[in-house]
Design an enzyme around this catalytic site. Structure first.
Site, short mmCIF file in Angstrom:
data_model
loop_
_atom_site.label_atom_id
_atom_site.label_comp_id
_atom_site.label_asym_id
_atom_site.label_seq_id
_atom_site.Cartn_x
_atom_site.Cartn_y
_atom_site.Cartn_z
N ASP A 1 0.86 -1.18 0.00
CA ASP A 1 0.00 0.00 0.00
C ASP A 1 0.90 1.23 0.00
OD1 ASP A 1 -2.89 1.11 0.50
OD2 ASP A 1 -1.56 2.20 1.87
N GLU B 1 -4.69 2.14 -4.33
CA GLU B 1 -3.23 2.18 -4.24
C GLU B 1 -2.66 0.91 -3.66
OE1 GLU B 1 -4.80 4.08 -0.43
OE2 GLU B 1 -5.37 3.90 -2.54
#
Length: 835
Positions: free
Chosen positions: A709, A752
């Site tokens: 992430d 993301e």
């Protein structure tokens, strides 16, 4: 006949003719150096061979011998030397200049009745020019039909000039061997040219027997050209003989006119002197007696316009004027001429240049001074009308068919009517008339009617007509013979073609079956790489005598990559731009390379011998699929560019099939790939991860999962915008792809977040890989619209099979939990899942 053919085919006849040409040149050169006239002239009285001609025969024979050697191109030097000598010599004749080339090698010690005693004949120069050009053309080793016809024309010129020269020497026709009064062609020079012509024909016929050229179609043209040239030279000989006759007549006429002019002027002077003896030094009783005395001379010489008696003070005492237009004023004007002073100085007859008696009357003044002991008693002046004088001469010369022009101080003072607009300069005869102080020049030439009747005779037209008819008949007979032979060969070829067509139909049926089999096999392919392997296999079956490669385009369709090759040919470029292929650049159906190096595509391997490359573009609806390149071991025996072929059919079939496969790949790629990062999407992961867990369980291999992430990604979007966020996602995805091993699966899990499946990787190896990814991403530098961005950090959670779960949901959940702990632990960290 067979023996002669073998001698010609092995170039023995050509070599013999070349050696004989060299022998003629050598013997003549020896004759010049030793002053042996029998080597230069053969027989006394015959024309000698000049030194330049002998040297040229050395080069001609040497050029023929070099043509038979492996260094045939050197023969062009001999040809250019001989042609240069011929051109320069012809230029000397045409422009009437002397370039000293005639006696450059040796000065002539012989004398001959010609305008150019040391220069070769113009016929010889023209023959050498033709010989030199022939050798130069043969040295290029190009035997196109155009070259062959040029050689035929040149050979016809050489043969005709030499044979007619020999004929002229045999029957004493100077027009055959000599042009005007220039150097005639020598007998042994003619023989040398015939030998060269025989060697040239033997050399060409040897090429014909070996199949390099075909002279069959050119034989009628050669026969007709030889007949035409021979006819023209015979006509020229007859014409030249007639010109020589006219020259002789012109010389005789010029001598006749010169005698007439001089006689008439002398008679005019003697008549005036006779008046002096009758007049007893001016003691005439009256002007009436003077007129009566001069009237007698007027009857005998009608060209008198007036006769005057002038006293020493230049006063006219008595006048006998036969031209009423000559008044006393005009007499006074004419008497002011300096003629009297010249007569007093010379104490004798003085004649003026032509002057104007009136506006329409011209003539000369004859002045005779009269002396008694040393005293000047007066002058007798005669006005001679030259117009009347010349007309009387014209009447006589016109009957003979001649006209003339008269010049005084290079200015034309009189001309006969109907002078030809263009005349032969060599026929015009110049005669100078110089009496007392009179200086005239007469140019006598035949009239146009005399030229026409003398030069264009029935014999000359007969020669032309008969020569053309014989040449046409000979060409027609040869052509008919060739046609009959050609028809017989056509029948034989027709039978052979029927057999070939039967074999071709069988081969076509076999090729179609292979094409169908290939198409059916390709339909089951799921990727272009597998399809290319199948294409290579079947190309080897369809085109067994060739080698080649198949290229497929990349994503942007500008680069073609090699996907396979067949045969034993040299390796081509592994990949190249479509701009380097002429077929792709011009969007041609097919491109076959020619013989020139600049006609070969840049992506081909170096060519040897007569190899031919064929490029067949695979283009479907203006979209480049690929390229099929085929290399043939020799010239286009297996491929015909002018008609549809197996290769083109193969290319069309491959275009459609590969386009379908590429479309299926594109649809599959769009279904399993993330369009922004080009990583696998979540749908693909849902299919792939259970399969990878099954493989690990089956083969007892470890398996690890990384959940990534990007830290503070929302801040990036809020600060720089979503386009900057997309750029960051692409760069992070590039790092994941660059550091992935073969077999690893990199996916965009959402937003993301990224997920990586590591095959055969323990938890320890996975943590190391995660740390490497974290450091690599942290080392990236980003800028947006000229502003530097803060470094990007990522947090990673690691889970492993089977320690953290035996199903995909368990592994993803464990990795996600580890990622959550990394986030809470301060981000930019790697955390392992808890067992």
């Amino acid at each position: 006949m067979n023996t002669i053919k073998r001698l010609i085919e092995k170039n023995i006849m050509t070599a013999i003719c070349a050696i004989l040409c060299i022998g003629i040149g050598v013997f003549c050169i020896l004759g010049w150096h030793t002053h042996a006239l029998h080597l230069i002239q053969i027989f006394p009285g015959l024309t000698h061979m000049v030194y330049n001609t002998a040297i040229n025969f050395l080069f001609l024979g040497g050029g023929l011998l070099i043509l038979l050697s492996p260094y045939r191109k050197i023969a062009s030097l001999c040809g250019l030397f001989v042609a240069s000598i011929g051109v320069v010599t012809l230029g000397e004749y045409i422009f009437n200049v002397q370039l000293i080339i005639d006696e450059f090698f040796m000065k002539s010690f012989l004398t001959i009745d010609t305008y150019t005693p040391g220069r070769m004949s113009p016929y010889t120069a023209l023959s050498f020019l033709s010989c030199g050009v022939s050798i130069t053309l043969l040295s290029f080793d190009k035997y196109s039909r155009f070259y062959t016809y040029i050689l035929i024309v040149l050979g016809s010129i050489i043969f005709s000039l030499s044979s007619t020269s020999i004929l002229g020497s045999a029957i004493s026709l100077s027009g055959n061997t000599q042009w005007y009064k220039f150097m005639p062609m020598a007998l042994h020079t003619s023989i040398g040219f015939l030998l060269f012509c025989a060697g040239l024909v033997a050399y060409l016929f040897s090429k014909h027997l070996r199949g390099k050229i075909d002279l069959s179609s050119t034989l009628p043209a050669f026969a007709f050209m030889c007949s035409l040239c021979f006819t023209f030279l015979l006509w020229r000989s007859d014409y030249q003989e007639n010109i020589l006759k006219i020259q002789q007549l012109t010389i005789l006429e010029s001598e006749k006119i010169q005698n007439i002019i001089e006689t008439k002027i002398e008679e005019s002077v003697l008549d005036l002197m006779g008046l002096d003896s009758k007049g007893n030094m001016g003691a005439f009783f009256s002007e009436k007696d003077w007129i009566k005395s001069t009237e007698f001379y007027r009857k005998n010489h009608p060209w008198y316009d007036a006769i005057l008696w002038v006293d020493p003070k230049f006063k006219v005492m008595f006048t006998s004027s036969f031209n009423k237009e000559i008044t006393s004023n005009s007499q006074d004007t004419l008497l002011k001429h300096d003629l009297f002073e010249k007569a007093i100085i010379n104490r004798g007859v003085s004649i003026s240049p032509i002057v104007n008696f009136t506006d329409q009357s011209h003539g000369i003044l004859i002045c005779i001074p009269l002396y008694t002991e040393s005293a000047l008693e007066g002058f007798i002046v005669g006005f001679v009308n030259t117009d009347s004088l010349f007309k009387s001469i014209i009447q006589e010369s016109t009957k003979a068919g001649f006209v003339f022009r008269i010049f005084q101080d290079n200015n034309q003072i009189y001309a006969s009517p109907n002078i030809p607009a263009s005349s032969f300069q060599e026929i015009v005869k110049q005669v100078d008339v110089k009496l007392y102080n009179l200086n005239w020049r007469f140019d006598i030439q035949p009239s146009q009617s005399l030229l026409n009747t003398t030069t264009h005779t029935v014999v000359s037209y007969f020669i032309l007509v008969i020569g053309i008819c014989i040449g046409s008949l000979l060409a027609a007979v040869i052509q008919a013979r060739l046609v009959s032979k050609r028809q017989a060969r056509v029948l034989e070829k027709t039978q052979i073609l029927l057999k070939q067509e039967l074999l071709e139909s069988r081969r076509l049926s076999h090729d179609l079956s292979i094409l169908k089999e290939m198409t059916d096999t390709l339909q089951a392919c799921t990727s272009l790489a597998k399809a290319a392997t199948i294409v290579v296999k079947y190309c080897y079956k369809l085109l067994p005598k060739t080698s080649g490669s198949i290229y497929l385009s990349n994503e942007n369709q500008n680069i073609l990559d090699s996907y396979g090759r067949w045969g034993r040919g040299p390796l081509n470029e592994p990949s190249f731009s479509t701009k380097n292929c002429k077929a792709m650049k011009g969007k041609l159906t097919v491109y076959k390379s020619g013989t020139g190096e600049n006609e070969i595509c840049h992506h081909t391997a170096p060519r040897t011998n007569n190899e031919v490359y064929v490029c067949l573009p695979l283009i479907n609806h203006d979209k480049v699929i690929g390229l099929l390149q085929i290399r043939y071991p020799n010239d286009s025996k297996h491929f015909n560019k002018g008609m549809p072929s197996l290769e083109e059919t193969l290319a069309k079939q491959l275009t459609l099939t590969l386009a379908n496969i590429k479309l299926r790949e594109l649809l599959k790629n769009q279904a399993t790939r993330d369009p922004l990062t080009n990583l696998y999407n979540r749908r693909y992961l849902d299919e792939a991860l259970p399969r990878e867990i099954y493989q690990a369980k089956r083969y007892n291999h470890p398996l690890s999962v990384l959940m990534l992430d990007i830290d503070h990604f929302k801040t990036i979007n809020d600060t720089y915008g979503h386009k900057a966020g997309d750029m960051v996602l692409k760069n992070v995805a590039s790092v994941l792809q660059a550091l992935s091993r073969k077999g690893d699966i990199s996916c965009r899990y959402g937003g993301e977040e990224f997920l990586i499946v590591l095959q055969e990787s323990t938890i320890k190896d996975a943590v190391k890989h995660a740390q490497k990814l974290r450091k690599e991403v942290a080392g990236l530098s980003f800028s947006w619209k000229g502003k530097d961005m803060k470094s990007i950090k990522i947090s990673i959670g690691v889970a492993s099979y089977p320690a953290h779960g035996e199903f995909s949901e368990d592994l993803i959940g464990a990795a996600d939990e580890a990622l959550y702990r990394a986030k809470n632990g301060g981000r930019n960290r790697v955390e392992s899942a808890i067992s």
